[in-house]
Scaffold this motif. Structure first.
Motif, PDB file in Angstrom:
ATOM      1  N   ILE A  54      -4.762   1.961   1.980  1.00  0.00           N
ATOM      2  CA  ILE A  54      -4.276   3.233   2.525  1.00  0.00           C
ATOM      3  C   ILE A  54      -4.606   4.383   1.578  1.00  0.00           C
ATOM      4  N   GLU A  55      -4.427   4.137   0.286  1.00  0.00           N
ATOM      5  CA  GLU A  55      -4.765   5.160  -0.699  1.00  0.00           C
ATOM      6  C   GLU A  55      -6.257   5.473  -0.663  1.00  0.00           C
ATOM      7  N   LYS A  56      -7.072   4.441  -0.432  1.00  0.00           N
ATOM      8  CA  LYS A  56      -8.518   4.661  -0.334  1.00  0.00           C
ATOM      9  C   LYS A  56      -8.834   5.535   0.884  1.00  0.00           C
ATOM     10  N   ALA A  57      -8.184   5.226   2.010  1.00  0.00           N
ATOM     11  CA  ALA A  57      -8.422   5.999   3.239  1.00  0.00           C
ATOM     12  C   ALA A  57      -8.006   7.461   3.074  1.00  0.00           C
ATOM     13  N   THR A  58      -6.868   7.683   2.428  1.00  0.00           N
ATOM     14  CA  THR A  58      -6.413   9.075   2.245  1.00  0.00           C
ATOM     15  C   THR A  58      -7.335   9.834   1.297  1.00  0.00           C
TER      16      THR A  58
END
Length: 287
Positions: free
Chosen positions: A165-169
């Motif tokens: 999720i952090e990568k996507a954001t």
């Protein structure tokens, strides 16, 4: 007091997207911790409470919650530790969300210094920190610095598979900078990557996907595909409302929709969304 139980219950509530119920649980546990004089628990719970206030645009309450956390850090003699850096990062995020960019930047830099001295050069918290610094520079219209920090964040988070999720954001954040630089092909590639990461996750769609949807709305507005722009902005609006309520991001998305409807020649819809945005901004400014 068993904080494992607290975090387990909180995670289950967050998965349902019921932010009000999450707040009630956190306040209940905060009361217990204060009655027991359990300082480590107060520190952990205050950080969670501050996060809830931030996403619901209750910035003064958020600053107060993190002030409690910082006081707990001093009592526990945890200055300049990872916990201190994390709390400073969280407090800075409240200042950034309320557009107090210079105070946010100062706190982010303090947190970065603590993390770097603690040897966290490949830690997701440092990636989050660079991402947040990027947002502040973006707000200050210093796009080169914004891009530099977003790329720093991405370099760290790309080698940490446990934080999708952090990568996507982070891909979304970088895409938003590319949009402002009119680098639309690069923005689109980043947004498609972020979208795919979000869709590959199990369970309910993560609330952070709303930012990706909103950015896609912007992309298609700038490139003239107004039908897609409206579709993505409306999806973002629904996600924000369902997960966070009608906060400042909701107001901003309404303004974006008003702008698209003005271009396509629908004054009724334009006025509708403009009125919602104005009313929300006035309400939030009085909180």
């Amino acid at each position: 007091m068993d904080l494992k139980i607290f975090f387990k219950e909180l995670d289950l509530i967050f998965k349902t997207g019921d932010i009000k119920k999450a707040e009630e649980l956190v306040l209940e546990w905060m009361e217990k911790a204060q009655k027991e004089g359990n300082i480590p628990a107060i520190l952990a719970i205050a950080n969670e409470l501050g996060g809830i206030y931030r996403v619901t645009s209750r910035f003064e309450e958020g600053r107060n919650a993190y002030s409690i956390a910082i006081h707990a850090i001093k009592l526990l003699k945890l200055e300049n530790t990872e916990q201190h850096g994390t709390t400073l990062l969280n407090l800075a995020s409240v200042y950034a969300a309320s557009k107090n960019n210079m105070e946010a930047l100062k706190l982010y830099e303090q947190a970065a210094e603590i993390f770097e001295e603690a040897g966290l050069s490949n830690d997701y918290r440092l990636a989050a920190l660079y991402n947040n610094i990027s947002h502040v520079y973006d707000e200050l219209k210093e796009l080169d610095k914004a891009q530099l920090n977003a790329e720093k964040s991405l370099r760290i988070i790309e080698i940490l598979p446990e934080f999708p999720i952090e990568k996507a954001t982070t891909y979304t954040s970088l895409a938003c900078i590319y949009l402002k630089q009119k680098r639309y092909d690069e923005a689109e590639r980043n947004l498609f990557t972020a979208q795919q990461i979000f869709k590959n996750q199990h369970g309910n769609m993560n609330p952070h996907y709303a930012a990706t949807l909103s950015a896609m709305g912007e992309l298609y507005y700038y490139t003239g595909n107004y039908t897609l722009s409206i579709r993505y902005f409306e999806q973002a609006l629904e996600m924000i409302r369902n997960n966070y309520g009608e906060n400042i991001s909701y107001a901003s998305t309404c303004r974006n929709l008003a702008q698209v409807y003005e271009v396509v020649g629908d004054p009724s819809k334009r006025n509708e969304y403009e009125a919602i945005a104005t009313a929300l901004e006035e309400r939030i400014s009085k909180i």
